[in-house]
Design an enzyme around this catalytic site. Structure first.
Site, mmCIF file in Angstrom:
data_model
loop_
_atom_site.group_PDB
_atom_site.id
_atom_site.type_symbol
_atom_site.label_atom_id
_atom_site.label_comp_id
_atom_site.label_asym_id
_atom_site.label_seq_id
_atom_site.Cartn_x
_atom_site.Cartn_y
_atom_site.Cartn_z
ATOM 1 N N SER A 148 26.435 55.999 -65.160
ATOM 2 C CA SER A 148 26.669 55.247 -63.920
ATOM 3 C C SER A 148 28.124 54.825 -63.774
ATOM 4 C CB SER A 148 25.785 54.001 -63.949
ATOM 5 O OG SER A 148 26.198 53.066 -62.970
ATOM 6 N N TYR A 151 23.813 45.609 -67.547
ATOM 7 C CA TYR A 151 23.430 46.973 -67.158
ATOM 8 C C TYR A 151 24.548 47.960 -67.504
ATOM 9 C CZ TYR A 151 22.613 50.979 -64.069
ATOM 10 O OH TYR A 151 22.450 52.256 -63.571
ATOM 11 N N GLU A 189 28.905 52.098 -62.796
ATOM 12 C CA GLU A 189 28.943 50.697 -63.239
ATOM 13 C C GLU A 189 29.643 50.591 -64.605
ATOM 14 O OE1 GLU A 189 27.846 48.216 -61.219
ATOM 15 O OE2 GLU A 189 28.039 46.567 -62.642
HETATM 16 P P1 NAP Z 1 14.998 53.552 -59.746
HETATM 17 O O1 NAP Z 1 14.569 53.913 -58.361
HETATM 18 O O2 NAP Z 1 15.027 52.138 -60.169
HETATM 19 O O3 NAP Z 1 14.098 54.403 -60.755
HETATM 20 C C1 NAP Z 1 14.062 54.121 -62.133
HETATM 21 C C2 NAP Z 1 12.728 54.598 -62.666
HETATM 22 O O4 NAP Z 1 12.700 54.339 -64.079
HETATM 23 C C3 NAP Z 1 11.520 53.870 -62.066
HETATM 24 O O5 NAP Z 1 10.546 54.810 -61.733
HETATM 25 C C4 NAP Z 1 11.048 52.976 -63.220
HETATM 26 O O6 NAP Z 1 9.658 52.736 -63.208
HETATM 27 C C5 NAP Z 1 11.405 53.838 -64.408
HETATM 28 N N1 NAP Z 1 11.448 53.064 -65.645
HETATM 29 C C6 NAP Z 1 12.009 51.848 -65.843
HETATM 30 N N2 NAP Z 1 11.849 51.463 -67.116
HETATM 31 C C7 NAP Z 1 11.172 52.451 -67.738
HETATM 32 C C8 NAP Z 1 10.701 52.631 -69.062
HETATM 33 N N3 NAP Z 1 10.880 51.718 -69.996
HETATM 34 N N4 NAP Z 1 10.037 53.780 -69.365
HETATM 35 C C9 NAP Z 1 9.830 54.706 -68.412
HETATM 36 N N5 NAP Z 1 10.231 54.587 -67.138
HETATM 37 C C10 NAP Z 1 10.912 53.473 -66.800
HETATM 38 O O7 NAP Z 1 16.480 54.139 -60.023
HETATM 39 P P2 NAP Z 1 17.217 55.394 -59.356
HETATM 40 O O8 NAP Z 1 18.070 54.893 -58.242
HETATM 41 O O9 NAP Z 1 16.254 56.492 -59.120
HETATM 42 O O10 NAP Z 1 18.216 55.781 -60.529
HETATM 43 C C11 NAP Z 1 17.850 56.761 -61.510
HETATM 44 C C12 NAP Z 1 18.736 56.609 -62.721
HETATM 45 O O11 NAP Z 1 20.103 56.761 -62.361
HETATM 46 C C13 NAP Z 1 18.664 55.257 -63.409
HETATM 47 O O12 NAP Z 1 18.833 55.475 -64.793
HETATM 48 C C14 NAP Z 1 19.845 54.486 -62.864
HETATM 49 O O13 NAP Z 1 20.253 53.485 -63.774
HETATM 50 C C15 NAP Z 1 20.847 55.614 -62.742
HETATM 51 N N6 NAP Z 1 21.865 55.461 -61.701
HETATM 52 C C16 NAP Z 1 21.505 55.163 -60.433
HETATM 53 C C17 NAP Z 1 22.476 55.063 -59.452
HETATM 54 C C18 NAP Z 1 22.113 54.766 -58.025
HETATM 55 O O14 NAP Z 1 23.014 54.379 -57.262
HETATM 56 N N7 NAP Z 1 20.877 54.986 -57.600
HETATM 57 C C19 NAP Z 1 23.829 55.298 -59.780
HETATM 58 C C20 NAP Z 1 24.144 55.621 -61.092
HETATM 59 C C21 NAP Z 1 23.167 55.722 -62.056
HETATM 60 P P3 NAP Z 1 9.059 51.333 -62.652
HETATM 61 O O15 NAP Z 1 8.987 51.528 -61.173
HETATM 62 O O16 NAP Z 1 7.758 51.249 -63.351
HETATM 63 O O17 NAP Z 1 10.041 50.255 -63.043
HETATM 64 O O1 F7E Z 2 24.861 46.088 -54.959
HETATM 65 C C1 F7E Z 2 26.581 43.347 -53.283
HETATM 66 C C2 F7E Z 2 26.520 43.314 -54.787
HETATM 67 O O2 F7E Z 2 22.597 46.088 -55.952
HETATM 68 C C3 F7E Z 2 25.991 46.643 -54.313
HETATM 69 C C4 F7E Z 2 22.545 50.614 -58.907
HETATM 70 O O3 F7E Z 2 21.936 51.779 -58.412
HETATM 71 O O4 F7E Z 2 24.749 51.330 -58.250
HETATM 72 C C5 F7E Z 2 23.783 50.316 -58.093
HETATM 73 O O5 F7E Z 2 24.307 49.058 -58.511
HETATM 74 C C6 F7E Z 2 26.958 45.528 -53.958
HETATM 75 C C7 F7E Z 2 27.297 44.587 -55.123
HETATM 76 O O6 F7E Z 2 24.113 48.103 -56.235
HETATM 77 C C8 F7E Z 2 23.672 41.566 -52.058
HETATM 78 O O7 F7E Z 2 27.103 42.130 -55.300
HETATM 79 C C9 F7E Z 2 25.805 41.539 -51.717
HETATM 80 O O8 F7E Z 2 28.672 44.317 -55.117
HETATM 81 O O9 F7E Z 2 23.096 47.680 -54.053
HETATM 82 P P1 F7E Z 2 23.552 46.980 -55.269
HETATM 83 P P2 F7E Z 2 25.067 48.048 -57.527
HETATM 84 O O10 F7E Z 2 25.059 46.735 -58.168
HETATM 85 O O11 F7E Z 2 26.398 48.620 -57.149
HETATM 86 C C10 F7E Z 2 25.181 51.563 -59.597
HETATM 87 C C11 F7E Z 2 26.170 52.703 -59.570
HETATM 88 C C12 F7E Z 2 24.054 51.755 -60.532
HETATM 89 O O12 F7E Z 2 24.145 52.491 -61.502
HETATM 90 C C13 F7E Z 2 22.888 50.833 -60.374
HETATM 91 O O13 F7E Z 2 21.737 51.363 -61.013
HETATM 92 O O14 F7E Z 2 26.363 44.718 -52.959
HETATM 93 N N1 F7E Z 2 25.570 42.525 -52.631
HETATM 94 N N2 F7E Z 2 24.664 40.949 -51.350
HETATM 95 C C14 F7E Z 2 24.243 42.554 -52.860
HETATM 96 N N3 F7E Z 2 23.516 43.356 -53.674
HETATM 97 C C15 F7E Z 2 22.172 43.154 -53.678
HETATM 98 N N4 F7E Z 2 21.401 43.954 -54.470
HETATM 99 N N5 F7E Z 2 21.568 42.189 -52.916
HETATM 100 C C16 F7E Z 2 22.276 41.355 -52.077
HETATM 101 O O15 F7E Z 2 21.714 40.488 -51.406
#
Ligand code: NAP
Ligand code: F7E
Length: 321
Positions: free
Chosen positions: A125, A151, A127
């Site tokens: 990520s 995270y 992050e």
């Molecule tokens: P998501 O919608 O939160 O999906 C994560 C999945 O992992 C959910 O189905 C969750 O199941 C499952 N899970 C959580 N804990 C688990 C465990 N202990 N054993 C097995 N399954 C588990 O996230 P996503 O957006 O699809 O992201 C996919 C991956 O990419 C994640 O690793 C995330 O950290 C990473 N990532 C995401 C982003 C983004 O912007 N979306 C960016 C960079 C990296 P439950 O529903 O049961 O919790």
């Molecule tokens: O926040 C701001 C918050 O929770 C984006 C995950 O997929 O991307 C994701 O992480 C921004 C942040 O995503 C609210 O403070 C303001 O600056 O949508 P987010 P994230 O934290 O960037 C990375 C790449 C991952 O890997 C992660 O899995 O938005 N923000 N107000 C808020 N965010 C949330 N959630 N809720 C608010 O009310």
């Protein structure tokens, strides 16, 4: 027929990836966790469930991973499972670290023991970059990691242990360093989904106010569908390597909110208030990814820009609320 094994198959990316791999002719396997309300577990894949092989499993239960990998003998493993919410990782730091860091170690061990000939993809990520930005305003594969959340710290461990297993045990194990990506299937407590859903509710007279945290952070938002295509390219590169996936564009949360409300002919300033509960103990203020390495290695370019992504999400929520 190639076989894929996906952890997190019920999540946003897992659901799109499973569809994409089915289209490519793969046999697709994946795990979901036990949930007390089983209907909530698989809403993103229910429509497709007859075409998928879904089992109960958990990254924290190495026996479930080993048993399945031994039986399935996949060609490709995609480790997408995680506690993926950054702010919540401050509330449950130990659980987040168990799943995102040690859980990754568990599946790497199971992979090494059960099917070392397979290819492995780790969901890393942006992050991980945290406060670190190169002098030209981008983050790329060579940018130092300086994470700002439990995270992000756990994902740095997962990145490093994936690379370590690749080099130590000669495994085809790769990292995709993905910047934020969204879709209509994004969980509604991430900021894009939250803003779109609530703006639509306000438009329809179902709500009067939207509470947000920090609106001045910047994110590089792409579409999950584009990014799962990149995952498949990255895992299948001839040499195991790590790649950034991003659009190269960045927008503030405020700009995104303004755009969504204006598409609905509303002024966000009339409805948005700050609630400190949504602020983070430490914020990541700025993300903008340089995916030149990905683009010069593969024929990949995103089909969605920021506006097409947000428009699709608005249309989706307008249709179901
Ligand atoms: P998501 O919608 O939160 O999906 C994560 C999945 O992992 C959910 O189905 C969750 O199941 C499952 N899970 C959580 N804990 C688990 C465990 N202990 N054993 C097995 N399954 C588990 O996230 P996503 O957006 O699809 O992201 C996919 C991956 O990419 C994640 O690793 C995330 O950290 C990473 N990532 C995401 C982003 C983004 O912007 N979306 C960016 C960079 C990296 P439950 O529903 O049961 O919790
Ligand atoms: O926040 C701001 C918050 O929770 C984006 C995950 O997929 O991307 C994701 O992480 C921004 C942040 O995503 C609210 O403070 C303001 O600056 O949508 P987010 P994230 O934290 O960037 C990375 C790449 C991952 O890997 C992660 O899995 O938005 N923000 N107000 C808020 N965010 C949330 N959630 N809720 C608010 O009310």
């Amino acid at each position: 027929m190639k076989k894929a094994f996906i952890t997190g198959i019920g999540g946003q990316d897992g659901s799109y990836l499973s569809e994409y791999l089915l289209e490519l002719g793969y046999e697709v396997h994946g795990i979901i966790r036990r949930n007390s309300i089983p209907e909530h577990q698989s809403t993103r894949i229910d429509f497709n469930v007859k075409n998928l092989n879904v089992y109960y499993g958990d990254l924290l239960d190495i026996s479930s991973l080993e048993k399945l990998l031994k039986k399935i003998q996949p060609d490709e493993i995609y480790n997408l499972a995680a506690q993926s919410h950054v702010r919540i990782s401050f509330d449950i730091p130990q659980f987040t670290t168990q799943v995102n860091a040690l859980g990754t170690m568990n599946i790497l061990e199971a992979y090494r023991n059960a099917c070392p000939e397979a290819k492995y993809y780790q969901a890393s990520s942006s992050e991980m970059f945290g406060l670190s930005v190169d002098s030209d305003g981008f983050q790329r594969e060579t940018t130092r990691f300086m994470p700002t959340s439990p995270y992000g710290c756990a994902k740095v461990f997962a990145f490093n242990i994936t690379r370590n297993y690749r080099l130590a045990y000669n495994l085809h194990a790769v990292n995709g360093i993905l910047f934020n990506h969204e879709s209509p299937r994004r969980g509604s407590n991430f900021v894009t989904s939250k803003v779109v859903k609530e703006a639509v509710r306000i438009k329809k007279g179902l709500s009067k106010i939207l509470e947000l945290g920090n609106m001045d952070s910047f994110r590089d938002w792409g579409h999950s569908k584009d990014y799962v295509r990149a995952m498949h390219l990255i895992i299948n590169h001839s040499v195991p390597d790590d790649f950034v996936v991003a659009t190269g564009q960045t927008h503030s949360v405020r700009e995104m909110t303004e755009y969504v409300f204006s598409k609905l002919n509303l002024d966000y300033k009339d409805f948005v208030v700050q609630n400190p509960i949504y602020l983070r103990p430490e914020e990541l203020p700025y993300l903008r990814g340089d995916s030149s390495k990905l683009k010069s290695t593969f024929d990949w370019k995103p089909q969605y820009d920021f506006y097409a992504l947000m428009n699709e999400m608005i249309d989706f929520w307008m249709g179901i609320l």
